[in-house]
Design an enzyme around this catalytic site. Sequence first.
Site, PDB file in Angstrom:
ATOM      1  CE  LYS A   1      -2.099   1.657   3.776  1.00 21.52           C
ATOM      2  NZ  LYS A   1      -1.837   3.123   3.820  1.00 21.52           N
TER       3      LYS A   1
ATOM      4  CG  ASP B   1      -4.847   4.340   1.683  1.00 20.36           C
ATOM      5  OD1 ASP B   1      -6.032   4.680   1.490  1.00 20.36           O
ATOM      6  OD2 ASP B   1      -4.332   4.267   2.812  1.00 20.36           O
TER       7      ASP B   1
ATOM      8  CG  ASP C   1     -12.457  18.041  -4.187  1.00 20.11           C
ATOM      9  OD1 ASP C   1     -13.398  18.853  -4.379  1.00 20.11           O
ATOM     10  OD2 ASP C   1     -11.296  18.424  -3.950  1.00 20.11           O
TER      11      ASP C   1
ATOM     12  CE  LYS D   1      -7.552   6.373   4.296  1.00 21.01           C
ATOM     13  NZ  LYS D   1      -6.093   6.203   4.138  1.00 21.01           N
TER      14      LYS D   1
END
Length: 232
Positions: free
Chosen positions: A32, A59, A64, A61
Amino acid sequence: MGKDVIVACDFSSARQVFDFLDRFTDKKPFVKIGMELFYAEGPQIVREIKARGHKIFLDLKLHDIPNTVKKAMAVLSGLDVDMCNVHAAGTSAMMKAALEGLTRPDGSRPLLIAVTQLTSTDEESMRRELLIDRPLDETVMHYARNAMESGLDGVVCSPLESGKVHQVCGAGFVTVTPGVRFADGDVGDQKRVTTPARAKELGSDYIVVGRPITAAADPVAAYNRCVEEFVG
């Protein structure tokens, strides 16, 4: 779908991550790449780790407005990662836009999963700070259902919630579960945690393990222990 251990390479430089990965002489762990490493080194670090033969969960995330997320995912789709994610709290419109942006002209794309609630979050902080009065478990399942209905492949959730996610969304809906520690280890800043063996029993498809491996005296041995407990 085969179960796998994803190693969270939460390092601040390319040198640190390559020093770590160089220890693995006979395997290529699924890794990751999170915000710290990506922001420090940029997209090139993804390309270099991919070129070494590792599967990658990017990762970042994203969370928006839908159009911004769609455009960002279109850029990330060119990095040839295996999995990436958004926050489920960004709404179905955002998740659908992310999926559209991530899908390449030939129809291929990485797995796209959504973060339900972070494993550092507990019910008290959700009520007090986020004004979410529903039980944590109920919120996670609602977010998971929204992600599934938006066309995503799975969610990030606690191992403690993975079995119920499968009940709600089906066995093929992927559960990626951080918050995993060895029984004799420190839980750190995580609140909803369990062991690799227990995560397997609970139905996690992937476990994400960071410090119990990366900060171990012998990271390769710790990784092998994790695989043995989770995959068998």
